[in-house]
Structure formats: structure tokens, C-alpha cells
Design an enzyme around this catalytic site. Structure first.
Site, PDB file in Angstrom:
ATOM      1  N   ARG A 237       0.869  -1.174   0.000  1.00 20.28           N
ATOM      2  CA  ARG A 237       0.000   0.000   0.000  1.00 20.28           C
ATOM      3  C   ARG A 237       0.908   1.227   0.000  1.00 20.28           C
ATOM      4  O   ARG A 237       1.967   1.242   0.626  1.00 20.28           O
ATOM      5  CB  ARG A 237      -0.885   0.022   1.250  1.00 20.28           C
ATOM      6  CG  ARG A 237      -2.034  -0.997   1.199  1.00 20.28           C
ATOM      7  CD  ARG A 237      -3.090  -0.602   0.187  1.00 20.28           C
ATOM      8  NE  ARG A 237      -4.255  -1.482   0.213  1.00 20.28           N
ATOM      9  CZ  ARG A 237      -4.424  -2.537  -0.590  1.00 20.28           C
ATOM     10  NH1 ARG A 237      -3.452  -2.876  -1.424  1.00 20.28           N
ATOM     11  NH2 ARG A 237      -5.511  -3.272  -0.534  1.00 20.28           N
ATOM     12  N   GLU A 266      -4.391   7.601  -4.634  1.00 20.11           N
ATOM     13  CA  GLU A 266      -4.673   6.912  -5.884  1.00 20.11           C
ATOM     14  C   GLU A 266      -6.033   7.378  -6.411  1.00 20.11           C
ATOM     15  O   GLU A 266      -6.946   7.618  -5.622  1.00 20.11           O
ATOM     16  CB  GLU A 266      -4.702   5.388  -5.658  1.00 20.11           C
ATOM     17  CG  GLU A 266      -3.354   4.811  -5.245  1.00 20.11           C
ATOM     18  CD  GLU A 266      -3.379   3.297  -5.048  1.00 20.11           C
ATOM     19  OE1 GLU A 266      -4.404   2.658  -5.304  1.00 20.11           O
ATOM     20  OE2 GLU A 266      -2.346   2.764  -4.625  1.00 20.11           O
ATOM     21  N   HIS A 284      -1.751   0.347  -9.786  1.00 20.37           N
ATOM     22  CA  HIS A 284      -2.345  -0.604  -8.843  1.00 20.37           C
ATOM     23  C   HIS A 284      -2.955  -1.795  -9.589  1.00 20.37           C
ATOM     24  O   HIS A 284      -4.159  -2.052  -9.532  1.00 20.37           O
ATOM     25  CB  HIS A 284      -3.411   0.083  -7.983  1.00 20.37           C
ATOM     26  CG  HIS A 284      -3.710  -0.682  -6.713  1.00 20.37           C
ATOM     27  ND1 HIS A 284      -4.147  -0.078  -5.566  1.00 20.37           N
ATOM     28  CD2 HIS A 284      -3.619  -1.995  -6.433  1.00 20.37           C
ATOM     29  CE1 HIS A 284      -4.333  -1.002  -4.626  1.00 20.37           C
ATOM     30  NE2 HIS A 284      -4.029  -2.170  -5.119  1.00 20.37           N
TER      31      HIS A 284
HETATM   32  C1  8YV Z   1      -7.373  -5.115  -5.420  1.00 16.08           C
HETATM   33  C2  8YV Z   1      -5.494  -5.179  -3.925  1.00 16.08           C
HETATM   34  O1  8YV Z   1      -7.832  -5.571  -6.621  1.00 16.08           O
HETATM   35  O2  8YV Z   1      -6.431  -7.209  -3.248  1.00 16.08           O
HETATM   36  C3  8YV Z   1      -5.923  -6.135  -2.872  1.00 16.08           C
HETATM   37  O3  8YV Z   1      -5.746  -5.785  -1.680  1.00 16.08           O
HETATM   38  O4  8YV Z   1      -4.829  -4.223  -3.661  1.00 16.08           O
HETATM   39  C4  8YV Z   1      -5.919  -5.426  -5.307  1.00 16.08           C
HETATM   40  O5  8YV Z   1      -5.688  -6.744  -5.635  1.00 16.08           O
HETATM   41  C5  8YV Z   1      -7.592  -3.624  -5.351  1.00 16.08           C
HETATM   42  O6  8YV Z   1      -7.404  -3.244  -4.036  1.00 16.08           O
HETATM   43  C6  8YV Z   1      -9.009  -3.284  -5.830  1.00 16.08           C
HETATM   44  O7  8YV Z   1      -9.152  -1.902  -5.823  1.00 16.08           O
END
Ligand code: 8YV
Length: 325
Positions: A237, A266, A284
Site C-alpha cells: 500500500r 490513488e 495498482h
Molecule cells: C485489489 C489489492 O484488486 O487485493 C488487494 O488488496 O490491492 C488489489 O488486488 C484492489 O485493491 C481493488 O481496488
């Protein structure tokens, strides 16, 4: 009476069709107005929610009366105020495991792209700048046999370690909340303090979940510990990293390069990162393959339906208080 489900982000089309056949479905549409206002209005009599990538907390869930489940199409759940959901007796489910390998692939994509300057050299070639034999300005960093430091050895971190050890004969170091001695033999993975990992690694990949302990974990002091030839990769993150400190480390060439898939804000807009030639920026996309996102949507669908049909969903975040990455 038919149960009501709110879809608060784009989900797999087949899953949406299945939901629409079973429940009263309301799809939140950013194009018709403020998303939070739509959620606040529709959540009053909703039984379930499914989606990802939106903050859900007291600001938009205060009016819930019978919401039973929020089924996130993600493994990370920092977008949700879990303490508030617990207070409101709302289950939160996530989609671990199905995205592990795809996300680890993306981490290595960023590592290799940053190490070998792929984006900048691709542009250099396409702009007709290749008029001579390449020189030191185009040189990258070796990967095979080098030291890979992984911060966060959960499921994704372990998948990254497997790629480094088996695929690139790398020496694996890791920093984690607990030592994983079970990985010492199969991957020769060696535990290090964060400081030692940063000082000893040629490549550093961050794969932790975002929480109070990991927020801004990688700061200016951390970048000052890294080697000048080191490559930094973040697929966790954005808020795990002090982004301004990273920008300055890249500007001052304190590290060789970075590969990023996540950011403090983001979507990434108007960032100083855009002007740097030693950073690879992706939007992302860690889990963003059709096959993986369909698996995530199907898993999130099953978690939602189980809860609405009075069964305990398989991957509950707040019932087990365990992080499954
Ligand atoms: C998600 C991700 O698709 O799974 C997670 O925590 O960061 C990604 O795989 C994303 O967060 C969707 O917005």
C-alpha cells in the site's frame, strides 16, 4: 422479501448477472453523482455490499439498519473501518490466496523493469535515440544471484521469495512480524532486522499489509540505509512508504531505481514521480488479470451469498482477526 445488495465498484460481469438474478441489486455509479451520497442513500435498507477500492466507514455507513456483510473483492482491507464494522455487527470478508501468484508476478515485473531501466530505454529506442552502441548511461543492475530483501513474508511475500530463490538463484532475506523458520530450509530465507535487511539487500520488496505498525514504515532513514545500486519495489500500500522521502531518494540517486504499483493517493495524478527516469509507475494492477479478478469476484460472491443465506463466509476478516495475504 428479496434481499438488497449494493455493488460499490466494478465487478465481474457474470457475477453481477448472478447477483441480479438472486437479489435486488443497486450498482453505485460515479457518473451519476457523488459516490458517498449514493452509498449513504442506498445502504439504509441494504443487506449486503460487494466491491473494492472505496472507503467504507461511519461517514457513509451510519444509516445502516440491517447490513450483514461487506464482501471485498480484495485481500487488503485497509479501506474499511473494521472497528466500526465490529461495533455495527457487520461482517467483512476478503479474497485471499487467489491473487497471491499474480501479485508476486507483478512484483517481479517491477523488480526487473526497474533494474534494467525498461520503461526509459523503451522510450529512448522508440524516440529514435538509439544511434550508438549503448553505454554506461543505459546499464542496469544484475539480478541473478543477488540479495533480495522482502519486507512482509505473508502469502504474497513467500511467493515472491520462491520466484527469487528458484528463478534467479537469489539470496533471500526477510523482515516479518515473526520469524518463519519453516522457510529457512526450502528457500534458505534468513530473518533480518529491518535495518540489516535494508543495508544488505540489492533489491527490496515491500509486501506488508497496511496497519498502524506499517504506516510510513519506509521513510527517509530507511532509504539512507539502502545501497546506491539498490532497487526498491512497493506492491503493498502506498501509505507504507513516505512517498516524498522516496521521491527525494530517487532525485538524489540514493538508490538506483524504484518500481511502484501503489501510492499514498490513488489514482496517481500530478506527481513528482512523473518526471523521474528511475522509477516505474504502474496503476495498482497487482491482481489485475482477467483470470485472477474473476477468481476474486467469484470468491467475493460466495462470501456474500453465504452471509445472506445465513452461513458463515469462508474468508471473514473481522471474525478471525487474522490477516490472510
Ligand atoms: C485489489 C489489492 O484488486 O487485493 C488487494 O488488496 O490491492 C488489489 O488486488 C484492489 O485493491 C481493488 O481496488
Amino acid at each position: 422479501m428479496q434481499k438488497k445488495v449494493i455493488v460499490f465498484s466494478q465487478i465481474d460481469a457474470e457475477v453481477l448477472q448472478k447477483l441480479q438474478a438472486q437479489y435486488q441489486v443497486v450498482v453505485i455509479n460515479p457518473k451519476i453523482g457523488d459516490v458517498n451520497e449514493q452509498i449513504q442513500r442506498e445502504v439504509v435498507d441494504a443487506d449486503g455490499m460487494i466491491g473494492a477500492g472505496r472507503l467504507l466507514n461511519e461517514k457513509n455507513l451510519a444509516t445502516v439498519q440491517k447490513l450483514k456483510i461487506i464482501s471485498s473483492v480484495s485481500v487488503g482491507y485497509d479501506n474499511y473501518d473494521v472497528a466500526y464494522l465490529n461495533q455495527k455487527n457487520i461482517w467483512l470478508a476478503n479474497t485471499p490466496h487467489v491473487l497471491t501468484e499474480t501479485t508476486a508476478d507483478l512484483a517481479f515485473t517491477l523488480l526487473m523493469s526497474a533494474a534494467r531501466k525498461v520503461p526509459s530505454l523503451d522510450q529512448w529506442t522508440k524516440q529514435g535515440e538509439w544511434k550508438r552502441t549503448v553505454g554506461t548511461a543505459e546499464f542496469g543492475q544484475d539480478i541473478f544471484g543477488k540479495t533480495l530483501g522482502i519486507i512482509g513474508l505473508g502469502h504474497i511475500g513467500e511467493a515472491i521469495a520462491r520466484r527469487g530463490f528458484h528463478g534467479f538463484n537469489m539470496n533471500i532475506l526477510y523482515h516479518n512480524r515473526r520469524e518463519k523458520l519453516e522457510l529457512a530450509q526450502p528457500l534458505n530465507a534468513q530473518y533480518r532486522s529491518l535495518k540489516d535487511l535494508l543495508q544488505q539487500s540489492d533489491f527490496v520488496i515491500v509486501a506488508v499489509d497496511l496497519n498502524a505498525a506499517s504506516k510510513a514504515l519506509i521513510n527517509a532513514e530507511a532509504f539512507n540505509l539502502m545501497q546506491k545500486h539498490a532497487v526498491f519495489v512497493n506492491i503493498s500500500r502506498g501509505s507504507v512508504v513516505d512517498e516524498q522521502a522516496l521521491i527525494e531518494a530517487l532525485q538524489q540517486r540514493k538508490i538506483f531505481a524504484a518500481g511502484l504499483d501503489v501510492y499514498q493517493r490513488e489514482p496517481l495524478q500530478d506527481s513528482a514521480l512523473f518526471s523521474l527516469d528511475n522509477v516505474v509507475t504502474l496503476p495498482h494492477v497487482g491482481s489485475a488479470t482477467a483470470e485472477t479478478r474473476q477468481k476474486m469476484s467469484n470468491l467475493a460472491y460466495q462470501n456474500l451469498v453465504d452471509a445472506l443465506e445465513d452461513r458463515v463466509p469462508r474468508y471473514l476478516v473481522n471474525e478471525k482477526f487474522s490477516v490472510v495475504y
